[in-house]
Design an enzyme around this catalytic site. Sequence first.
Site, PDB file in Angstrom:
ATOM      1  N   LYS A  36       0.825  -1.220   0.000  1.00  7.05           N
ATOM      2  CA  LYS A  36       0.000   0.000   0.000  1.00  7.05           C
ATOM      3  C   LYS A  36       0.853   1.260   0.000  1.00  7.05           C
ATOM      4  O   LYS A  36       0.495   2.279  -0.545  1.00  7.05           O
ATOM      5  CB  LYS A  36      -0.876   0.021   1.263  1.00  7.05           C
ATOM      6  CG  LYS A  36      -2.293  -0.332   1.025  1.00  7.05           C
ATOM      7  CD  LYS A  36      -3.296   0.057   2.092  1.00  7.05           C
ATOM      8  CE  LYS A  36      -2.971  -0.021   3.528  1.00  7.05           C
ATOM      9  NZ  LYS A  36      -4.148   0.254   4.390  1.00  7.05           N
ATOM     10  N   SER A  43       3.998  -2.827   9.139  1.00  4.02           N
ATOM     11  CA  SER A  43       4.360  -2.713  10.561  1.00  4.02           C
ATOM     12  C   SER A  43       5.764  -3.217  10.837  1.00  4.02           C
ATOM     13  O   SER A  43       6.381  -2.818  11.828  1.00  4.02           O
ATOM     14  CB  SER A  43       3.371  -3.513  11.418  1.00  4.02           C
ATOM     15  OG  SER A  43       2.088  -2.951  11.323  1.00  4.02           O
ATOM     16  N   GLY A  49      12.018  -4.642  18.968  1.00  5.55           N
ATOM     17  CA  GLY A  49      12.615  -5.668  19.835  1.00  5.55           C
ATOM     18  C   GLY A  49      13.472  -6.678  19.095  1.00  5.55           C
ATOM     19  O   GLY A  49      14.669  -6.778  19.315  1.00  5.55           O
ATOM     20  N   GLY A  50      12.882  -7.442  18.204  1.00  7.88           N
ATOM     21  CA  GLY A  50      13.652  -8.429  17.460  1.00  7.88           C
ATOM     22  C   GLY A  50      12.845  -9.679  17.180  1.00  7.88           C
ATOM     23  O   GLY A  50      11.615  -9.647  17.146  1.00  7.88           O
ATOM     24  N   GLU A 108      13.039 -10.231  26.995  1.00  8.49           N
ATOM     25  CA  GLU A 108      11.871  -9.350  26.981  1.00  8.49           C
ATOM     26  C   GLU A 108      10.785  -9.944  27.860  1.00  8.49           C
ATOM     27  O   GLU A 108      10.899 -11.088  28.319  1.00  8.49           O
ATOM     28  CB  GLU A 108      11.357  -9.157  25.539  1.00  8.49           C
ATOM     29  CG  GLU A 108      12.316  -8.336  24.684  1.00  8.49           C
ATOM     30  CD  GLU A 108      11.789  -8.056  23.288  1.00  8.49           C
ATOM     31  OE1 GLU A 108      10.596  -8.229  23.032  1.00  8.49           O
ATOM     32  OE2 GLU A 108      12.604  -7.660  22.441  1.00  8.49           O
ATOM     33  N   ASP A 198      -7.008  -4.480   6.453  1.00  6.46           N
ATOM     34  CA  ASP A 198      -7.564  -4.718   5.108  1.00  6.46           C
ATOM     35  C   ASP A 198      -7.763  -6.204   4.801  1.00  6.46           C
ATOM     36  O   ASP A 198      -8.821  -6.613   4.320  1.00  6.46           O
ATOM     37  CB  ASP A 198      -6.651  -4.099   4.036  1.00  6.46           C
ATOM     38  CG  ASP A 198      -6.401  -2.626   4.281  1.00  6.46           C
ATOM     39  OD1 ASP A 198      -7.281  -1.967   4.863  1.00  6.46           O
ATOM     40  OD2 ASP A 198      -5.319  -2.138   3.908  1.00  6.46           O
ATOM     41  N   HIS A 219       0.618  -2.369  24.012  1.00  8.61           N
ATOM     42  CA  HIS A 219       2.008  -2.306  24.461  1.00  8.61           C
ATOM     43  C   HIS A 219       2.049  -1.374  25.660  1.00  8.61           C
ATOM     44  O   HIS A 219       1.463  -0.294  25.625  1.00  8.61           O
ATOM     45  CB  HIS A 219       2.911  -1.775  23.341  1.00  8.61           C
ATOM     46  CG  HIS A 219       4.354  -2.057  23.571  1.00  8.61           C
ATOM     47  ND1 HIS A 219       5.094  -1.378  24.506  1.00  8.61           N
ATOM     48  CD2 HIS A 219       5.195  -2.965  23.033  1.00  8.61           C
ATOM     49  CE1 HIS A 219       6.335  -1.853  24.513  1.00  8.61           C
ATOM     50  NE2 HIS A 219       6.420  -2.826  23.624  1.00  8.61           N
ATOM     51  N   ARG A 261       3.155  -8.962  28.937  1.00 11.91           N
ATOM     52  CA  ARG A 261       2.790  -7.624  28.466  1.00 11.91           C
ATOM     53  C   ARG A 261       1.404  -7.178  28.934  1.00 11.91           C
ATOM     54  O   ARG A 261       1.199  -6.011  29.243  1.00 11.91           O
ATOM     55  CB  ARG A 261       2.832  -7.655  26.942  1.00 11.91           C
ATOM     56  CG  ARG A 261       3.091  -6.343  26.344  1.00 11.91           C
ATOM     57  CD  ARG A 261       3.389  -6.517  24.897  1.00 11.91           C
ATOM     58  NE  ARG A 261       4.806  -6.588  24.647  1.00 11.91           N
ATOM     59  CZ  ARG A 261       5.326  -6.705  23.437  1.00 11.91           C
ATOM     60  NH1 ARG A 261       4.536  -6.811  22.391  1.00 11.91           N
ATOM     61  NH2 ARG A 261       6.622  -6.744  23.272  1.00 11.91           N
ATOM     62  N   HIS A 318      -1.253  -2.303  19.932  1.00  9.41           N
ATOM     63  CA  HIS A 318       0.027  -2.722  19.352  1.00  9.41           C
ATOM     64  C   HIS A 318      -0.095  -3.905  18.397  1.00  9.41           C
ATOM     65  O   HIS A 318       0.535  -3.921  17.346  1.00  9.41           O
ATOM     66  CB  HIS A 318       0.950  -3.081  20.518  1.00  9.41           C
ATOM     67  CG  HIS A 318       2.351  -3.463  20.122  1.00  9.41           C
ATOM     68  ND1 HIS A 318       3.174  -2.618  19.408  1.00  9.41           N
ATOM     69  CD2 HIS A 318       3.074  -4.588  20.362  1.00  9.41           C
ATOM     70  CE1 HIS A 318       4.347  -3.213  19.220  1.00  9.41           C
ATOM     71  NE2 HIS A 318       4.302  -4.411  19.765  1.00  9.41           N
ATOM     72  N   GLU A 342       0.526 -11.057  10.964  1.00 10.44           N
ATOM     73  CA  GLU A 342      -0.468 -10.531  11.916  1.00 10.44           C
ATOM     74  C   GLU A 342      -1.898 -10.655  11.408  1.00 10.44           C
ATOM     75  O   GLU A 342      -2.836 -10.779  12.201  1.00 10.44           O
ATOM     76  CB  GLU A 342      -0.148  -9.054  12.250  1.00 10.44           C
ATOM     77  CG  GLU A 342      -1.003  -8.517  13.385  1.00 10.44           C
ATOM     78  CD  GLU A 342      -0.648  -7.087  13.794  1.00 10.44           C
ATOM     79  OE1 GLU A 342       0.334  -6.540  13.246  1.00 10.44           O
ATOM     80  OE2 GLU A 342      -1.342  -6.539  14.661  1.00 10.44           O
ATOM     81  N   ARG A 353       0.138 -12.270  23.080  1.00 12.62           N
ATOM     82  CA  ARG A 353       1.349 -12.684  22.357  1.00 12.62           C
ATOM     83  C   ARG A 353       2.604 -12.460  23.196  1.00 12.62           C
ATOM     84  O   ARG A 353       2.774 -11.410  23.817  1.00 12.62           O
ATOM     85  CB  ARG A 353       1.463 -11.865  21.071  1.00 12.62           C
ATOM     86  CG  ARG A 353       2.724 -12.125  20.281  1.00 12.62           C
ATOM     87  CD  ARG A 353       2.703 -11.320  19.005  1.00 12.62           C
ATOM     88  NE  ARG A 353       2.725  -9.906  19.266  1.00 12.62           N
ATOM     89  CZ  ARG A 353       3.830  -9.173  19.392  1.00 12.62           C
ATOM     90  NH1 ARG A 353       5.024  -9.732  19.279  1.00 12.62           N
ATOM     91  NH2 ARG A 353       3.751  -7.881  19.622  1.00 12.62           N
ATOM     92  N   LEU A 359       7.522 -11.679  14.659  1.00 11.48           N
ATOM     93  CA  LEU A 359       8.373 -11.718  13.457  1.00 11.48           C
ATOM     94  C   LEU A 359       8.713 -13.171  13.136  1.00 11.48           C
ATOM     95  O   LEU A 359       8.788 -13.567  11.971  1.00 11.48           O
ATOM     96  CB  LEU A 359       9.641 -10.889  13.658  1.00 11.48           C
ATOM     97  CG  LEU A 359       9.456  -9.357  13.729  1.00 11.48           C
ATOM     98  CD1 LEU A 359      10.796  -8.662  13.970  1.00 11.48           C
ATOM     99  CD2 LEU A 359       8.804  -8.796  12.484  1.00 11.48           C
TER     100      LEU A 359
HETATM  101  C1  SIN Z   1       9.028  -4.198  21.454  1.00  6.96           C
HETATM  102  O1  SIN Z   1      10.142  -3.938  21.034  1.00  6.96           O
HETATM  103  O2  SIN Z   1       8.683  -3.985  22.623  1.00  6.96           O
HETATM  104  C2  SIN Z   1       8.033  -4.785  20.529  1.00  6.96           C
HETATM  105  C3  SIN Z   1       8.338  -6.204  20.317  1.00  6.96           C
HETATM  106  C4  SIN Z   1       7.085  -6.959  20.035  1.00  6.96           C
HETATM  107  O3  SIN Z   1       6.015  -6.372  19.959  1.00  6.96           O
HETATM  108  O4  SIN Z   1       7.162  -8.175  19.950  1.00  6.96           O
END
Ligand code: SIN
Length: 494
Positions: A36, A43, A49-50, A108, A198, A219, A261, A318, A342, A353, A359
């Site tokens: 788009k 996103s 984060g990774g 994390e 979408d 988040h 989270r 988030h 997603e 999650r 990712l």
């Molecule tokens: C973050 O860096 O906090 C986001 C990582 C995520 O949403 O998995």
Amino acid sequence: MERLTADLLVVGAGVAGVYAALAAEAKGANVLLLAKDPLPSGSTPWAQGGVAFPLDEEDLEAHLQDTLRAGRGLVEEAVARSILAEAPRHLERLTTMGLPFHPEPTREGGHSRPRVRHLGGDQSGLLLLRGLLTHLQSPVLEGYMAASLLLAQGRVAGVLAISPRGPVEIRAGAVLLATGGFGRLFPVTTNPEGATGDGMALAFHAGGVLRDLEFVQFHPTALPNGALVSEACRGEGALLLNSRGERFMGRYDPLLELAPRDVVARAVHREREATGGVFLDLRPIPHLEARFPTVVASARALGLDPLREPIPVAPAAHYAMGGVKTDLRGYTGLPGLYAAGEVASTGFHGANRLASNSLLEGLVMGERAALAALEDLAFPPKAEALPALALDPHHLPALRVQTEPAGVVRSGEGLRRALAFAEALPLEEVPPLEATRAALEAGHLALLARLLLRLALLREESRGAHFREDFPEEAKEVYHLEAQGPHVRRVPAG
Ligand code: SIN
């Protein structure tokens, strides 16, 4: 109108879409991608984060347990096990492709060990996507939005897309949705402007199943404008303080700042209400600016100096845990239609999650969905476009305000009010080529708002990211909610 054909049409060019395209072109398929917005978009580039990769065979089990614990009974264990088991192969492949993962994993929230691999400090998503794009050979149509799906005797056979350069009809042997989530439904979100659900709206409108839509992850630490302050900051020592300067997480969870989270988001929400504000003190992090360049730049853009003082943070929408229901191959149940990332609901994330699992899911499921789609190509001679869903975009600001009751803390009364508002909106079916991007995005968000609010009202319990103050306990029965056409089903989890 321009007409194009492809074996596989991938809608969306974030990690899942691009990795899917790479897998399909490696098999010799003729692949076309729609994005788009100009690349790198979606996103993925915003992910700081990774990627969570199990460290070794033994850690695979621990990673699985962390995923199950965070997901509060709604993670499909077989799905999670199979995604995690494939993770090492993808890490190896990405490393071979030259992606510069930092050798030291980070910890994390919700992870029992440091296993999140980052790139470029807090630029993980951007560098991952850029790295993948350097290998991509297939054409990407930038600035094109899928306005509706083409159907041929019940089979998805392509899309009608619009763009400022004109419309295009793309016929394809299979379509793979990788369009991300719908964070833009909420007044404050970490998501980019294009995150308007979408793919979910297109699949639902064509008869697909949307599952677990009520589970939206907030988040815990975003700046007032929604800019993300990575959870990795807390993994490396940042502290949460209320406006009285108290470190409060000890009152909520023994894991303190690294609790799952949903727990941290609710704690931040409550402390903001009780004391007027919450702040993140990043000063304990060594080499802050080198390790988190994006976070420091985002704070400075708002006139804040994280090297000198704690910065204000609040929860922001988030990630959508739910989406288009798929099986382990990314198949949606609609012939010719696949989904990954997603936009999809595989059952990997459950009710909450685990950080940086998305990712990973995008990689594993992107590849799987592409390979499954290639086994299932068909080219019916004639196809018809479904009508598009549109709403006058002037309704969007009010929709966002009215949807606030679907935030971190929900109640039946607020949800009912919001649903009445969403259902009264003049959402309409229009010929796809008559719609503008803004009207389509508003239409998709309005449809998803209605569904999310309906499911959130039906889920009379609190579980993971879905917290109802009128039903604060988890129910004994563990079930998914699935929406298809006018119907909603309860489906036992597991
Ligand atoms: C973050 O860096 O906090 C986001 C990582 C995520 O949403 O998995």
